[in-house]
Design a protein around this motif. Structure first.
Motif, PDB file in Angstrom:
ATOM      1  N   GLN A   1      44.088  36.582  39.118  1.00  0.00           N
ATOM      2  CA  GLN A   1      42.675  36.411  38.792  1.00  0.00           C
ATOM      3  C   GLN A   1      41.994  37.752  38.571  1.00  0.00           C
ATOM      4  O   GLN A   1      41.166  37.898  37.661  1.00  0.00           O
TER       5      GLN A   1
ATOM      6  N   TYR B   1      35.504  47.440  37.169  1.00  0.00           N
ATOM      7  CA  TYR B   1      35.273  46.487  36.082  1.00  0.00           C
ATOM      8  C   TYR B   1      34.272  47.046  35.074  1.00  0.00           C
ATOM      9  O   TYR B   1      34.499  46.989  33.858  1.00  0.00           O
TER      10      TYR B   1
ATOM     11  N   ARG C   1      33.700  46.388  41.557  1.00  0.00           N
ATOM     12  CA  ARG C   1      32.602  46.269  40.588  1.00  0.00           C
ATOM     13  C   ARG C   1      32.543  47.503  39.689  1.00  0.00           C
ATOM     14  O   ARG C   1      32.386  47.401  38.463  1.00  0.00           O
TER      15      ARG C   1
ATOM     16  N   LEU D   1      40.404  38.504  35.028  1.00  0.00           N
ATOM     17  CA  LEU D   1      38.974  38.784  34.878  1.00  0.00           C
ATOM     18  C   LEU D   1      38.766  40.079  34.089  1.00  0.00           C
ATOM     19  O   LEU D   1      37.871  40.152  33.240  1.00  0.00           O
TER      20      LEU D   1
ATOM     21  N   SER E   1      41.319  30.950  38.665  1.00  0.00           N
ATOM     22  CA  SER E   1      42.183  30.998  39.845  1.00  0.00           C
ATOM     23  C   SER E   1      43.558  30.385  39.579  1.00  0.00           C
ATOM     24  O   SER E   1      44.484  30.568  40.370  1.00  0.00           O
TER      25      SER E   1
ATOM     26  N   ASN F   1      35.604  35.498  42.412  1.00  0.00           N
ATOM     27  CA  ASN F   1      34.828  36.361  41.522  1.00  0.00           C
ATOM     28  C   ASN F   1      33.680  37.025  42.269  1.00  0.00           C
ATOM     29  O   ASN F   1      33.402  38.223  42.091  1.00  0.00           O
ATOM     30  N   ARG F   2      32.994  36.258  43.124  1.00  0.00           N
ATOM     31  CA  ARG F   2      31.880  36.834  43.893  1.00  0.00           C
ATOM     32  C   ARG F   2      32.383  37.899  44.854  1.00  0.00           C
ATOM     33  O   ARG F   2      31.752  38.960  45.009  1.00  0.00           O
TER      34      ARG F   2
ATOM     35  N   SER G   1      36.758  32.415  32.748  1.00  0.00           N
ATOM     36  CA  SER G   1      36.467  33.248  33.909  1.00  0.00           C
ATOM     37  C   SER G   1      35.545  32.563  34.899  1.00  0.00           C
ATOM     38  O   SER G   1      35.498  32.934  36.079  1.00  0.00           O
TER      39      SER G   1
ATOM     40  N   THR H   1      37.562  29.772  41.998  1.00  0.00           N
ATOM     41  CA  THR H   1      37.403  30.831  41.001  1.00  0.00           C
ATOM     42  C   THR H   1      36.119  31.608  41.228  1.00  0.00           C
ATOM     43  O   THR H   1      36.107  32.844  41.258  1.00  0.00           O
ATOM     44  N   LEU H   2      35.014  30.887  41.390  1.00  0.00           N
ATOM     45  CA  LEU H   2      33.721  31.553  41.561  1.00  0.00           C
ATOM     46  C   LEU H   2      33.656  32.296  42.885  1.00  0.00           C
ATOM     47  O   LEU H   2      33.038  33.377  42.971  1.00  0.00           O
TER      48      LEU H   2
ATOM     49  N   TRP I   1      33.125  40.991  42.878  1.00  0.00           N
ATOM     50  CA  TRP I   1      31.921  41.645  42.365  1.00  0.00           C
ATOM     51  C   TRP I   1      31.111  42.304  43.479  1.00  0.00           C
ATOM     52  O   TRP I   1      30.431  43.306  43.259  1.00  0.00           O
TER      53      TRP I   1
END
Length: 398
Positions: free
Chosen positions: A331, A220, A217, A335, A68, A207-208, A63, A203-204, A211
């Motif tokens: 993704q 999840y 958020r 996640l 990605s 993810n940001r 993750s 990917t990060l 989130w």
């Protein structure tokens, strides 16, 4: 699309379903064989448990690095890659004399690759079915997971009576080969959802973005925390019931299958939304009965009824897909899957530690109380997830 007959009339879905069943059967039989080898070599219950159930922890690394890839690769290619790595891994496990550290390395590599591209499988369900078909398709896949896990562990146990662990690994190799062949030749290729190559940076970044979006958020957290805590309750079935724990696991599996069928097959989209909160409350509440240390029949009823509540994840995933940009769905769902599996592993370990400090039935009830508290605290955040607002933007650069 409202019935399983409609669902299985889609040839591609049938092939994806068969490939998934073969992969799960291969995983469960090889996990049992590896657990047998590990315990024989070390006598350690902890290492044995890690060899059988610790692989999802690799999802944390997946993750945070190349998740990605679930969108940057064409879906069939992504799933074929994961299938090929799993096939090679099963082949390596069948080699007699392979050191134990190497066996652990193999399962971590296989799990890592599966974690970074696994979201492509769930996004593909949404792509190959008509609008609104995801919940029915995902419920069918969930049912197959439960059935094949039970069948895989049962068949694996019987095979180990007649065969060596290495020969059982060869059975897993055959199953992995079937899964790979069906994936490669039974699915049509589609273009990658996102432009650019998979990378940790991408990917990060996504993810940001996910989130930072309050709705994503909240979804999840609601998908990960209460269910993970209830899995902690289930992790204490063995210390609670001893050799009769199998009855509790079977009751829980039956409840989960029942919930998936009821929600996926019989509830309309509007009814699914109305049942989100009741199902989420149903998940932890019955386990409070463990305060009175129930006997086996009542404990089985608790496990069965409570596990129906796991079906709340289906409409929550539906909301997550509605919020997600189309080019990042792999993704987004990857996640969710990785976070769910990691949370379950972590809370199972927490449950074990807690049961070392207090009586097991108290530990079950305490975890249920924490799950109920988490449900109450996280529920207000779901109000903004229906109806879904405009999708968040997704970066396409690497």
């Amino acid at each position: 699309m409202r019935t399983y007959s409609d669902l299985f009339a889609v040839a591609e879905f049938r092939n994806l379903f068969v490939a998934n069943c073969a992969g799960i059967a291969a995983h469960t039989t090889s996990a049992l064989a590896l657990g047998s080898l590990t315990y024989a070599a070390t006598g350690s219950a902890l290492l044995t448990a890690l060899s059988m159930f610790g692989a999802p922890l690799a999802g944390v690394l997946g993750s945070l690095t190349l998740l990605s890839a679930a969108d940057s690769l064409p879906p069939r290619r992504a799933l074929s890659l994961a299938g090929l790595v799993a096939l090679l891994g099963a082949g390596l496990q069948a080699v007699p004399g392979l050191p134990l550290w190497a066996r652990f390395a193999v399962i971590l590599v296989v799990a890592y690759v599966g974690s970074v591209v696994g979201g492509a499988r769930w996004a593909l369900i949404n792509d190959m079915l008509p609008a609104g078909g995801y919940v029915l398709g995902r419920s069918a896949m969930n049912v197959s997971v439960g059935v094949m896990q039970i069948a895989g562990f049962g068949a694996g146990g019987l095979l180990l009576v007649w065969l060596s662990p290495y020969q059982v690994f060869l059975v897993a190799v055959v199953l992995r080969a079937v899964a790979l062949a069906v994936t490669r030749f039974g699915l049509r290729e589609r273009p990658a959802r996102a432009d650019g190559a998979a990378s940790t940076r991408r990917t990060l970044r996504v993810n940001r973005q996910l989130w930072r979006d309050p709705g994503c958020r909240s979804l999840y957290l609601n998908l990960w925390l209460p269910g993970g805590l209830v899995v902690g309750c289930e992790a204490l079935f063995l210390p609670y019931a001893g050799e009769r724990a199998g009855f509790l696991f079977a009751a829980g599996a039956l409840g989960m299958l029942t919930g998936d069928v009821l929600v996926g097959r019989f509830l309309s989209p509007s009814a699914r939304d109305r049942w989100v909160l009741p199902l989420r409350l149903l998940l932890p509440l019955p386990y409070l009965v463990f305060l009175v240390r129930p006997g086996l029949p009542l404990a089985m009823l608790v496990a069965l009824v409570a596990s129906v509540g796991f079906a709340a994840s289906l409409p929550l995933q539906e909301r997550l897909i509605a919020r997600a940009p189309a080019e990042a769905r792999g993704q987004v769902l990857g996640l969710h899957q990785n976070g769910m599996m990691t949370g379950q592993a972590v809370f199972a370990a927490v449950a074990g530690l807690l049961a070392d400090l207090v009586p097991t039935h108290w530990a079950v009830a305490l975890l249920a109380g924490l799950a109920l508290t988490a449900t109450a605290l996280l529920t207000p955040g779901l109000r903004g997830t229906r109806p879904a607002p405009a999708p968040i933007p997704a970066s396409t650069g690497s």
